[in-house]
Scaffold this active site. Structure first.
Site, PDB file in Angstrom:
ATOM      1  N   CYS A 127       0.851  -1.184   0.000  1.00 37.92           N
ATOM      2  CA  CYS A 127       0.000   0.000   0.000  1.00 37.92           C
ATOM      3  C   CYS A 127       0.891   1.241   0.000  1.00 37.92           C
ATOM      4  O   CYS A 127       1.748   1.381  -0.866  1.00 37.92           O
ATOM      5  CB  CYS A 127      -0.950  -0.057   1.198  1.00 37.92           C
ATOM      6  N   ASP A 182      -7.985  -1.271  -8.070  1.00 40.35           N
ATOM      7  CA  ASP A 182      -7.307  -0.401  -7.122  1.00 40.35           C
ATOM      8  C   ASP A 182      -7.433   1.047  -7.563  1.00 40.35           C
ATOM      9  O   ASP A 182      -6.730   1.498  -8.469  1.00 40.35           O
ATOM     10  CB  ASP A 182      -5.828  -0.803  -7.036  1.00 40.35           C
ATOM     11  N   HIS A 214      -6.951  -3.757  -3.911  1.00 39.11           N
ATOM     12  CA  HIS A 214      -5.969  -3.031  -3.111  1.00 39.11           C
ATOM     13  C   HIS A 214      -5.930  -3.646  -1.707  1.00 39.11           C
ATOM     14  O   HIS A 214      -6.971  -3.796  -1.059  1.00 39.11           O
ATOM     15  CB  HIS A 214      -6.351  -1.556  -3.009  1.00 39.11           C
TER      16      HIS A 214
END
Length: 246
Positions: A127, A182, A214
């Protein structure tokens, strides 16, 4: 858990290493936005089981020690949107300039540890941590041999300090595993990142994981995907096995 002094305070961090007490190649693992918690520790433990000494810093240490917000055992932002809101003040304490300074302290700590071998390190991030991995490879090129990022967020934006703009300084081999579902890393940004790395001559591989969300590596969240996660492990361990001296 250990403490790492920095110019801006003291970062709490998790350290995992093989049980033989000897030196092993160093890995710096950058957290996702939910922070240093049991699942990230288990990821570090898995890397340690593969023969690496792994440091996982709480990059939000300026805000407070981990966990910086209260987290449930299973994180579902759709059901608990306040978690993301509550993380905002902590995230704002980490600027790009602060991240670069911090990386030097983390790398210094690893270099000085008797639990690590000499030579450049591996970096992996998740991330927001993927951007930190890219930024670390670009600002400390002589110290990073391999860097990876998974379901990275905002890697190649229009911002003047976007991480992809450091491509020309990178000497490490890079790997990126992108999630195709994402919103924080859309196709145009993936293409921009790929273009910047290719034009800079950076050795790299960039793959889009079809059907992955994501956060797909994070088993304590609603975004987890087991197949994508195992693919991530295979790619990461292959990269480190080739690039980190044992």
């Amino acid at each position: 858990m250990i403490q790492i002094p920095t110019r801006d305070g003291t970062a709490d961090a998790y350290l995992a290493h093989p049980g033989d007490g000897g030196p092993h190649p160093a890995v710096l693992l950058y957290m996702d936005a939910f922070g240093l918690r049991p699942h990230l520790k288990s990821m570090a433990d898995r890397l340690a089981g593969e023969g690496y000494t792994v440091l996982v810093p709480n990059v939000f240490y300026r805000f407070g020690p981990a966990p910086v917000v209260e987290l449930p055992e299973f994180i579902d932002p759709a059901e608990r949107p306040e978690i993301i809101r509550n993380l905002g003040p902590a995230a704002r304490t980490l600027t790009p300039e602060g991240a670069v300074r911090d990386a030097a302290h983390y790398l210094d700590w690893l270099a000085a540890s008797p639990l690590t071998t000499d030579g450049p390190v591996g970096v992996t991030g998740y991330c927001m941590g993927a951007g930190l991995a890219l930024r670390t490879a670009g600002t400390h090129p002589e110290r990073v041999a391999a860097a990876a990022g998974f379901h990275g967020a905002y890697l190649a934006t229009d911002a003047p300090d976007s991480p992809h703009l450091l491509a020309g300084h990178i000497t490490a081999e890079l790997y990126f595993g992108h999630a195709d579902r994402d919103a924080t890393n859309p196709a145009d940004q993936i293409a921009r990142l790929e273009k910047s790395l290719t034009e800079a001559g950076v050795e790299h591989r960039s793959e889009v994981y079809e059907g992955a969300h994501h956060g797909f590596t994070q088993a304590d969240t609603a975004m987890y995907g087991s197949r994508a996660t195992e693919r991530h492990w295979a790619a990461l361990l292959d990269l480190f096995a080739r690039r980190l001296s044992r």
